[in-house]
Design an enzyme around this catalytic site. Structure first.
Site, mmCIF file in Angstrom:
data_model
loop_
_atom_site.group_PDB
_atom_site.id
_atom_site.type_symbol
_atom_site.label_atom_id
_atom_site.label_comp_id
_atom_site.label_asym_id
_atom_site.label_seq_id
_atom_site.Cartn_x
_atom_site.Cartn_y
_atom_site.Cartn_z
ATOM 1 N N ASP A 9 0.862 -1.176 0.000
ATOM 2 C CA ASP A 9 0.000 0.000 0.000
ATOM 3 C C ASP A 9 0.903 1.233 0.000
ATOM 4 O O ASP A 9 2.071 1.160 0.413
ATOM 5 C CB ASP A 9 -0.881 -0.036 1.253
ATOM 6 C CG ASP A 9 -1.658 1.249 1.464
ATOM 7 O OD1 ASP A 9 -2.364 1.677 0.525
ATOM 8 O OD2 ASP A 9 -1.544 1.826 2.558
ATOM 9 N N LEU A 10 0.381 2.359 -0.452
ATOM 10 C CA LEU A 10 1.188 3.580 -0.460
ATOM 11 C C LEU A 10 0.960 4.441 0.791
ATOM 12 O O LEU A 10 1.766 4.458 1.703
ATOM 13 C CB LEU A 10 0.909 4.397 -1.729
ATOM 14 C CG LEU A 10 1.556 3.908 -3.027
ATOM 15 C CD1 LEU A 10 1.160 4.788 -4.205
ATOM 16 C CD2 LEU A 10 3.080 3.871 -2.899
ATOM 17 N N ASP A 11 -0.174 5.146 0.822
ATOM 18 C CA ASP A 11 -0.417 6.113 1.899
ATOM 19 C C ASP A 11 -0.512 5.428 3.251
ATOM 20 O O ASP A 11 -1.248 4.465 3.434
ATOM 21 C CB ASP A 11 -1.701 6.896 1.614
ATOM 22 C CG ASP A 11 -1.591 7.735 0.347
ATOM 23 O OD1 ASP A 11 -1.026 8.833 0.424
ATOM 24 O OD2 ASP A 11 -2.050 7.263 -0.707
ATOM 25 N N THR A 43 -2.598 0.094 -4.406
ATOM 26 C CA THR A 43 -3.043 1.341 -3.805
ATOM 27 C C THR A 43 -4.479 1.690 -4.181
ATOM 28 O O THR A 43 -4.991 1.235 -5.206
ATOM 29 C CB THR A 43 -2.105 2.498 -4.234
ATOM 30 O OG1 THR A 43 -2.555 3.733 -3.658
ATOM 31 C CG2 THR A 43 -2.065 2.643 -5.754
ATOM 32 N N GLY A 44 -5.094 2.494 -3.350
ATOM 33 C CA GLY A 44 -6.398 3.045 -3.687
ATOM 34 C C GLY A 44 -6.300 4.189 -4.662
ATOM 35 O O GLY A 44 -7.289 4.577 -5.293
ATOM 36 N N LYS A 196 -8.373 -5.088 -3.327
ATOM 37 C CA LYS A 196 -6.961 -5.184 -3.683
ATOM 38 C C LYS A 196 -6.475 -6.624 -3.874
ATOM 39 O O LYS A 196 -5.578 -6.880 -4.687
ATOM 40 C CB LYS A 196 -6.099 -4.499 -2.629
ATOM 41 C CG LYS A 196 -6.185 -2.981 -2.620
ATOM 42 C CD LYS A 196 -5.209 -2.394 -1.611
ATOM 43 C CE LYS A 196 -5.274 -0.884 -1.576
ATOM 44 N NZ LYS A 196 -4.296 -0.316 -0.621
ATOM 45 N N ASP A 219 -2.455 -0.341 5.987
ATOM 46 C CA ASP A 219 -2.762 0.377 7.229
ATOM 47 C C ASP A 219 -4.230 0.727 7.390
ATOM 48 O O ASP A 219 -4.655 1.133 8.474
ATOM 49 C CB ASP A 219 -1.944 1.676 7.297
ATOM 50 C CG ASP A 219 -2.440 2.724 6.312
ATOM 51 O OD1 ASP A 219 -2.768 3.857 6.735
ATOM 52 O OD2 ASP A 219 -2.526 2.414 5.107
ATOM 53 N N ASN A 222 -9.298 -0.370 3.517
ATOM 54 C CA ASN A 222 -9.273 -0.776 2.118
ATOM 55 C C ASN A 222 -8.172 -1.806 1.824
ATOM 56 O O ASN A 222 -8.093 -2.343 0.724
ATOM 57 C CB ASN A 222 -9.132 0.441 1.185
ATOM 58 C CG ASN A 222 -7.838 1.198 1.385
ATOM 59 O OD1 ASN A 222 -7.294 1.270 2.483
ATOM 60 N ND2 ASN A 222 -7.339 1.790 0.322
#
Length: 270
Positions: A9-11, A43-44, A196, A219, A222
């Site tokens: 995941d990114l953020d 990622t979202g 995902k 985190d 999602n």
């Protein structure tokens, strides 16, 4: 050790609190790739504002965008393992009914290469990496295709549940609603069944990597299915409490303190 697929995941996970990939994180991921492991982003975010991180990490692997609605390989336009799941245009337009809610700051319909917005709010600094001029006004006259997702950005994370209930009540099983919090609380609406883990599974299949050899890091809610699906699902120290319940492990440090790099260094004995 078997070759691993490391899904990131990114953020709130790979990025620190000012949306940066630190030199420590970059160095660790490079070492893992040099050892033969596969590193991919899940990622979202749309690709339009995640491609910078993809390029910064010098990736050539597939990426999962829109919380699983689009799986593709930017470095190989002929990659035939990819897919794209879209929403109905009419459904997306009807989301404008939320615009009168005082807690809704922005409604954004996204396609693979375009964005249509209602509102002037900018959720985070790189939401429009190429400037707000790339967006179009969201209306039935401008949105002529089936979009990939609709994002509904709210004032606070506490307001999300009320708006989510409203969306689910109206659209039922036609959509999935994914949420994330932080400084830009968002409800992302995608086609039913999208999450995902779909994209991560597709990437693992392409590289012939068993489910037990998938490491996933996230985190927020999602990331739930991805963390649950992975052979080893890891939630950040700063992660959502509901997500931590299904995790195989937690990082010892937060995303802002190089938690991802620290965990991978210890896990792989770098």
């Amino acid at each position: 050790m078997n070759r691993k697929l490391i899904a990131l995941d990114l953020d709130g996970t790979t990025l620190n609190d000012v949306q940066q990939i630190t030199s420590e994180t970059h160095s660790v991921l490079n070492k893992l790739r040099d050892q033969g492991h596969i590193v991919s982003i899940a990622t979202g975010r749309p690709f339009r504002n995640s491609h910078y991180y993809y390029k910064q990490l010098e990736m050539t692997t597939p990426i999962v965008n829109f919380n699983g609605a689009w799986c593709h390989n930017p470095s190989d336009k002929d990659w035939d393992y990819g897919y794209h799941k879209s929403l109905s245009r009419d459904l997306a337009i009807s989301m404008l009914s939320l615009k009168d809610d005082p807690e809704v700051q922005l409604i954004a319909a996204e396609s693979r290469d375009g964005i249509y917005v209602h509102g002037d709010y900018v959720p985070y600094p790189d939401f429009f990496p190429d400037g707000v001029k790339v967006s179009k006004q969201l209306s039935s006259e401008t949105l002529l295709i089936d979009p990939t997702s609709v994002g509904v950005f709210t004032n606070t994370q506490q307001n999300q549940s009320k708006i989510e209930e409203r969306i689910i009540k109206h659209y039922g099983e036609a959509v999935e609603v994914r949420t994330w919090g932080g400084f830009a609380p968002c409800l992302e609406i995608v086609a039913a069944g999208v999450q995902k883990a779909m994209g991560v599974e597709r990437i693992a299949s392409y590289y012939n990597i068993d489910r037990k050899d998938i490491l996933a890091f996230g985190d927020e809610e999602n990331d739930y299915e991805m963390i649950q699906y992975a052979g080893h699902g890891v939630v950040m120290k700063n992660g959502n409490d509901k997500l931590k319940v299904v995790a195989d492990d937690l990082t010892g440090k937060t995303n802002h303190d190089n938690g991802l790099a620290d965990y991978l260094t210890n896990y792989f004995n770098l």
